[in-house]
Design a protein around this motif. Structure first.
Motif, PDB file in Angstrom:
ATOM      1  N   LEU A   1      -2.107  -1.493   9.854  1.00 22.54           N
ATOM      2  CA  LEU A   1      -1.518  -0.765  10.979  1.00 22.54           C
ATOM      3  C   LEU A   1      -2.174   0.596  11.166  1.00 22.54           C
ATOM      4  O   LEU A   1      -2.706   1.172  10.211  1.00 22.54           O
ATOM      5  CB  LEU A   1      -0.018  -0.575  10.753  1.00 22.54           C
ATOM      6  N   GLU A   2      -2.087   1.088  12.374  1.00 18.73           N
ATOM      7  CA  GLU A   2      -2.615   2.410  12.731  1.00 18.73           C
ATOM      8  C   GLU A   2      -1.483   3.238  13.314  1.00 18.73           C
ATOM      9  O   GLU A   2      -0.686   2.734  14.098  1.00 18.73           O
ATOM     10  CB  GLU A   2      -3.715   2.231  13.772  1.00 18.73           C
ATOM     11  N   LEU A   3      -1.401   4.500  12.895  1.00 24.46           N
ATOM     12  CA  LEU A   3      -0.397   5.422  13.402  1.00 24.46           C
ATOM     13  C   LEU A   3      -1.045   6.756  13.718  1.00 24.46           C
ATOM     14  O   LEU A   3      -2.000   7.148  13.042  1.00 24.46           O
ATOM     15  CB  LEU A   3       0.649   5.720  12.322  1.00 24.46           C
ATOM     16  N   ASP A   4      -0.490   7.465  14.657  1.00 29.47           N
ATOM     17  CA  ASP A   4      -0.925   8.832  14.906  1.00 29.47           C
ATOM     18  C   ASP A   4      -0.450   9.683  13.733  1.00 29.47           C
ATOM     19  O   ASP A   4       0.711   9.596  13.318  1.00 29.47           O
ATOM     20  CB  ASP A   4      -0.317   9.329  16.220  1.00 29.47           C
ATOM     21  N   ALA A   5      -1.323  10.501  13.174  1.00 30.23           N
ATOM     22  CA  ALA A   5      -0.976  11.319  12.011  1.00 30.23           C
ATOM     23  C   ALA A   5       0.088  12.354  12.341  1.00 30.23           C
ATOM     24  O   ALA A   5       0.729  12.886  11.430  1.00 30.23           O
ATOM     25  CB  ALA A   5      -2.224  11.999  11.466  1.00 30.23           C
ATOM     26  N   THR A   6       0.312  12.621  13.625  1.00 29.79           N
ATOM     27  CA  THR A   6       1.343  13.580  14.002  1.00 29.79           C
ATOM     28  C   THR A   6       2.691  12.918  14.258  1.00 29.79           C
ATOM     29  O   THR A   6       3.636  13.582  14.687  1.00 29.79           O
ATOM     30  CB  THR A   6       0.914  14.372  15.260  1.00 29.79           C
ATOM     31  N   ALA A   7       2.795  11.615  13.967  1.00 25.97           N
ATOM     32  CA  ALA A   7       4.078  10.921  14.135  1.00 25.97           C
ATOM     33  C   ALA A   7       5.122  11.589  13.241  1.00 25.97           C
ATOM     34  O   ALA A   7       4.795  12.163  12.200  1.00 25.97           O
ATOM     35  CB  ALA A   7       3.927   9.444  13.776  1.00 25.97           C
ATOM     36  N   ASP A   8       6.368  11.498  13.650  1.00 24.67           N
ATOM     37  CA  ASP A   8       7.425  12.130  12.860  1.00 24.67           C
ATOM     38  C   ASP A   8       7.581  11.398  11.519  1.00 24.67           C
ATOM     39  O   ASP A   8       7.184  10.236  11.365  1.00 24.67           O
ATOM     40  CB  ASP A   8       8.741  12.153  13.635  1.00 24.67           C
ATOM     41  N   ALA A   9       8.163  12.095  10.563  1.00 25.45           N
ATOM     42  CA  ALA A   9       8.295  11.574   9.198  1.00 25.45           C
ATOM     43  C   ALA A   9       9.073  10.261   9.158  1.00 25.45           C
ATOM     44  O   ALA A   9       8.743   9.361   8.373  1.00 25.45           O
ATOM     45  CB  ALA A   9       8.962  12.613   8.297  1.00 25.45           C
ATOM     46  N   ALA A  10      10.080  10.112  10.011  1.00 22.57           N
ATOM     47  CA  ALA A  10      10.866   8.873  10.021  1.00 22.57           C
ATOM     48  C   ALA A  10      10.004   7.685  10.436  1.00 22.57           C
ATOM     49  O   ALA A  10      10.095   6.597   9.843  1.00 22.57           O
ATOM     50  CB  ALA A  10      12.067   9.022  10.950  1.00 22.57           C
ATOM     51  N   THR A  11       9.152   7.873  11.437  1.00 19.17           N
ATOM     52  CA  THR A  11       8.272   6.792  11.890  1.00 19.17           C
ATOM     53  C   THR A  11       7.262   6.428  10.807  1.00 19.17           C
ATOM     54  O   THR A  11       7.048   5.245  10.524  1.00 19.17           O
ATOM     55  CB  THR A  11       7.537   7.207  13.183  1.00 19.17           C
ATOM     56  N   ILE A  12       6.660   7.433  10.200  1.00 14.34           N
ATOM     57  CA  ILE A  12       5.699   7.171   9.120  1.00 14.34           C
ATOM     58  C   ILE A  12       6.399   6.479   7.951  1.00 14.34           C
ATOM     59  O   ILE A  12       5.880   5.507   7.397  1.00 14.34           O
ATOM     60  CB  ILE A  12       5.010   8.471   8.679  1.00 14.34           C
ATOM     61  N   GLY A  13       7.590   6.925   7.611  1.00 11.63           N
ATOM     62  CA  GLY A  13       8.340   6.306   6.515  1.00 11.63           C
ATOM     63  C   GLY A  13       8.702   4.866   6.796  1.00 11.63           C
ATOM     64  O   GLY A  13       8.524   3.992   5.948  1.00 11.63           O
ATOM     65  N   ARG A  14       9.215   4.596   8.013  1.00 12.63           N
ATOM     66  CA  ARG A  14       9.580   3.218   8.395  1.00 12.63           C
ATOM     67  C   ARG A  14       8.363   2.310   8.366  1.00 12.63           C
ATOM     68  O   ARG A  14       8.421   1.184   7.863  1.00 12.63           O
ATOM     69  CB  ARG A  14      10.185   3.216   9.803  1.00 12.63           C
ATOM     70  N   THR A  15       7.256   2.800   8.897  1.00 12.58           N
ATOM     71  CA  THR A  15       6.028   1.999   8.930  1.00 12.58           C
ATOM     72  C   THR A  15       5.548   1.714   7.515  1.00 12.58           C
ATOM     73  O   THR A  15       5.156   0.585   7.197  1.00 12.58           O
ATOM     74  CB  THR A  15       4.934   2.721   9.739  1.00 12.58           C
ATOM     75  N   THR A  16       5.584   2.714   6.663  1.00 17.39           N
ATOM     76  CA  THR A  16       5.155   2.520   5.276  1.00 17.39           C
ATOM     77  C   THR A  16       6.051   1.507   4.570  1.00 17.39           C
ATOM     78  O   THR A  16       5.564   0.634   3.840  1.00 17.39           O
ATOM     79  CB  THR A  16       5.142   3.865   4.530  1.00 17.39           C
ATOM     80  N   LEU A  17       7.358   1.572   4.787  1.00 12.67           N
ATOM     81  CA  LEU A  17       8.268   0.595   4.185  1.00 12.67           C
ATOM     82  C   LEU A  17       7.984  -0.812   4.703  1.00 12.67           C
ATOM     83  O   LEU A  17       8.017  -1.781   3.931  1.00 12.67           O
ATOM     84  CB  LEU A  17       9.723   0.983   4.442  1.00 12.67           C
ATOM     85  N   ASP A  18       7.692  -0.934   6.004  1.00 12.12           N
ATOM     86  CA  ASP A  18       7.340  -2.251   6.565  1.00 12.12           C
ATOM     87  C   ASP A  18       6.080  -2.797   5.903  1.00 12.12           C
ATOM     88  O   ASP A  18       5.995  -3.986   5.591  1.00 12.12           O
ATOM     89  CB  ASP A  18       7.122  -2.157   8.079  1.00 12.12           C
ATOM     90  N   VAL A  19       5.101  -1.922   5.706  1.00 11.92           N
ATOM     91  CA  VAL A  19       3.856  -2.349   5.065  1.00 11.92           C
ATOM     92  C   VAL A  19       4.116  -2.741   3.612  1.00 11.92           C
ATOM     93  O   VAL A  19       3.580  -3.739   3.121  1.00 11.92           O
ATOM     94  CB  VAL A  19       2.783  -1.236   5.183  1.00 11.92           C
ATOM     95  N   LEU A  20       4.954  -1.992   2.923  1.00 12.24           N
ATOM     96  CA  LEU A  20       5.279  -2.333   1.534  1.00 12.24           C
ATOM     97  C   LEU A  20       5.942  -3.705   1.437  1.00 12.24           C
ATOM     98  O   LEU A  20       5.746  -4.418   0.449  1.00 12.24           O
ATOM     99  CB  LEU A  20       6.176  -1.263   0.914  1.00 12.24           C
ATOM    100  N   ASP A  21       6.701  -4.081   2.465  1.00 10.36           N
ATOM    101  CA  ASP A  21       7.311  -5.424   2.469  1.00 10.36           C
ATOM    102  C   ASP A  21       6.253  -6.520   2.442  1.00 10.36           C
ATOM    103  O   ASP A  21       6.520  -7.633   1.986  1.00 10.36           O
ATOM    104  CB  ASP A  21       8.208  -5.612   3.693  1.00 10.36           C
TER     105      ASP A  21
END
Length: 90
Positions: free
Chosen positions: A33-53
């Motif tokens: 996945l690709e995310l904007d580095a300026t995304a809010d912490a909640a979005t980055i956290g949710r995405t990281t948890l999805d990837v960890l799944d």
């Protein structure tokens, strides 16, 4: 254990799962996945948890080693050396 890798390249984050093969080697696995580095912490956290799944154990050991092609496609490059130029990893 679950594992993921996050790369920061310019203003983007590239995130993928890591999974352990039947022979014990950790390899890059989907999702990529690709995310904007300026995304809010909640979005980055949710995405990281999805990837960890997506991180698993005992995945088939690869016979071909072009495992980072999806990452290269996201970043618009065609090699590891081009991808890593100016890239931080955690």
């Amino acid at each position: 254990m679950k594992c993921a890798t996050v790369y920061k390249k310019e203003s983007l984050l590239f995130i993928h799962s890591d999974s352990q093969t039947t022979q014990g080697v950790w390899i890059a696995t989907p999702p990529f996945l690709e995310l904007d580095a300026t995304a809010d912490a909640a979005t980055i956290g949710r995405t990281t948890l999805d990837v960890l799944d997506g991180s698993m154990r005992s995945v088939p050991h690869p016979t071909e080693w072009n495992l980072l092609e999806p990452l290269f496609e996201l970043a618009g490059v065609n090699s590891w050396s081009k991808f890593t130029q100016g890239t931080d990893c955690c």
